[in-house]
Design an enzyme around this catalytic site. Structure first.
Site, PDB file in Angstrom:
ATOM      1  N   CYS A 118       3.627  -1.106   4.790  1.00 35.45           N
ATOM      2  CA  CYS A 118       3.269  -1.614   3.559  1.00 35.45           C
ATOM      3  C   CYS A 118       4.128  -1.830   2.443  1.00 35.45           C
ATOM      4  O   CYS A 118       5.225  -1.019   2.140  1.00 35.45           O
ATOM      5  CB  CYS A 118       2.315  -0.616   2.892  1.00 35.45           C
ATOM      6  SG  CYS A 118       1.642  -1.101   1.146  1.00 35.45           S
ATOM      7  N   CYS A 147       3.834  -8.962   1.957  1.00 30.99           N
ATOM      8  CA  CYS A 147       2.471  -8.018   1.719  1.00 30.99           C
ATOM      9  C   CYS A 147       2.105  -8.135   3.255  1.00 30.99           C
ATOM     10  O   CYS A 147       1.644  -9.195   3.760  1.00 30.99           O
ATOM     11  CB  CYS A 147       1.501  -8.304   0.722  1.00 30.99           C
ATOM     12  SG  CYS A 147       0.037  -7.589   0.986  1.00 30.99           S
TER      13      CYS A 147
HETATM   14  N1  DGL Z   1      -0.544  -4.193   2.677  1.00 34.22           N
HETATM   15  C1  DGL Z   1       0.196  -3.746   1.365  1.00 34.22           C
HETATM   16  C2  DGL Z   1       1.408  -4.596   1.297  1.00 34.22           C
HETATM   17  O1  DGL Z   1       2.261  -4.693   2.137  1.00 34.22           O
HETATM   18  C3  DGL Z   1      -0.601  -4.057  -0.027  1.00 34.22           C
HETATM   19  C4  DGL Z   1      -1.861  -4.421   0.020  1.00 34.22           C
HETATM   20  C5  DGL Z   1      -2.549  -3.587  -1.418  1.00 34.22           C
HETATM   21  O2  DGL Z   1      -3.201  -2.506  -1.198  1.00 34.22           O
HETATM   22  O3  DGL Z   1      -2.618  -4.059  -2.492  1.00 34.22           O
HETATM   23  O4  DGL Z   1       1.923  -4.608   0.122  1.00 34.22           O
END
Ligand code: DGL
Length: 253
Positions: free
Chosen positions: A69, A180
């Protein structure tokens, strides 16, 4: 065992690259679905969640952690490393460097959550790796939630993608960084708008290679995968076919 986590489904895009690079390793994937999205939360809130998940994964025997993430990496990877000095931690950061090296037009865009867009880490990444390339940071509120709800064909999402991407293309952007992990699942939608004008840059394979370098004995397990979630774990299982992740579904213990 290698622990991989994200706020929800997004990190599965990284997990897909990890299981391909480390076919014999044992993985646990943890989705913090009770607290998704992270992108609209404060650094303190994200840090609390990341430390709690790190603690949980260390307690169940993970010898390596992958923060799948960008938002969690930007807000909390340092705190996580400090809390577990004996465990290697791999973070995910937007591919500014490869995009800046590959661009022909000298203009790239990075699509992120609001938290990542405002983070000091992203500013430093751009300062250190973009060189003379112009970088447009585009926060995309709501996109991760659409992926989370599996609303990939929602016309409102398609319209928002167009509204955000077309002006970037008009400015000459020829590389679009997926900053993301949820956005990897929006690649077909993004490519529909970008056509041949821009290429997408995803770092999942680079993260998998870095994990491979650090895995040592953890590379030699029995190829099992455990899926866990802080809320509705059944939805995590149900999402796999919808996200075309048959290779992950086949490994679930
Ligand atoms: N998947 C996450 C990222 O790579 C964040 C998504 C979220 O929870 O806002 O930033």
């Amino acid at each position: 065992m290698i622990g991989v986590f994200d706020s929800g489904l997004g990190g599965l895009s990284v997990l897909a690259a990890l299981v391909e690079a480390l076919p014999r390793a044992d993985f646990v994937y943890y989705a913090d679905t009770a607290h998704v999205p992270y992108g609209s939360k404060s650094d303190e809130q994200i840090q609390r969640r990341v430390l709690a998940i790190g603690e949980h994964l260390a307690n169940i025997g993970c010898g390596l952690l992958v923060v799948a993430c960008n938002t969690a990496t930007a807000a909390a990877v340092q705190a996580l490393r400090a809390a577990h000095p004996g465990i290697p931690v791999v973070g995910v950061e937007p591919g500014i460097k490869p995009a800046a090296q590959e661009t022909q037009s000298g203009r790239i865009a990075v699509l992120t959550t609001e938290a990542t867009a405002n983070s000091r880490r992203l500013k430093h990444l751009i300062r250190d790796h973009a060189g003379r390339v112009e970088v447009f940071v585009e926060p995309c509120p709501g996109w991760a939630t659409h992926v989370e709800m599996l609303q990939l064909d929602d016309p409102a999402l398609a319209a928002d993608v167009r509204v955000r991407i077309e002006p970037l293309l008009d400015r000459g952007v020829d590389r679009i960084v997926l900053g993301c992990t949820h956005y990897s699942f929006l690649a077909p939608l993004l490519l529909q708008v970008a056509g041949t004008r821009a290429q997408l840059v995803d770092v999942a394979d680079a993260v998998a290679r870095q994990t491979q370098r650090l895995a040592a004995d953890l590379a030699h397990g029995s190829g099992r995968l455990l899926l866990q979630a802080s809320a509705h774990p059944e939805r995590l299982h149900a999402a796999l076919p919808r996200l075309h992740l048959g290779q992950i579904a086949a490994r679930v213990a």
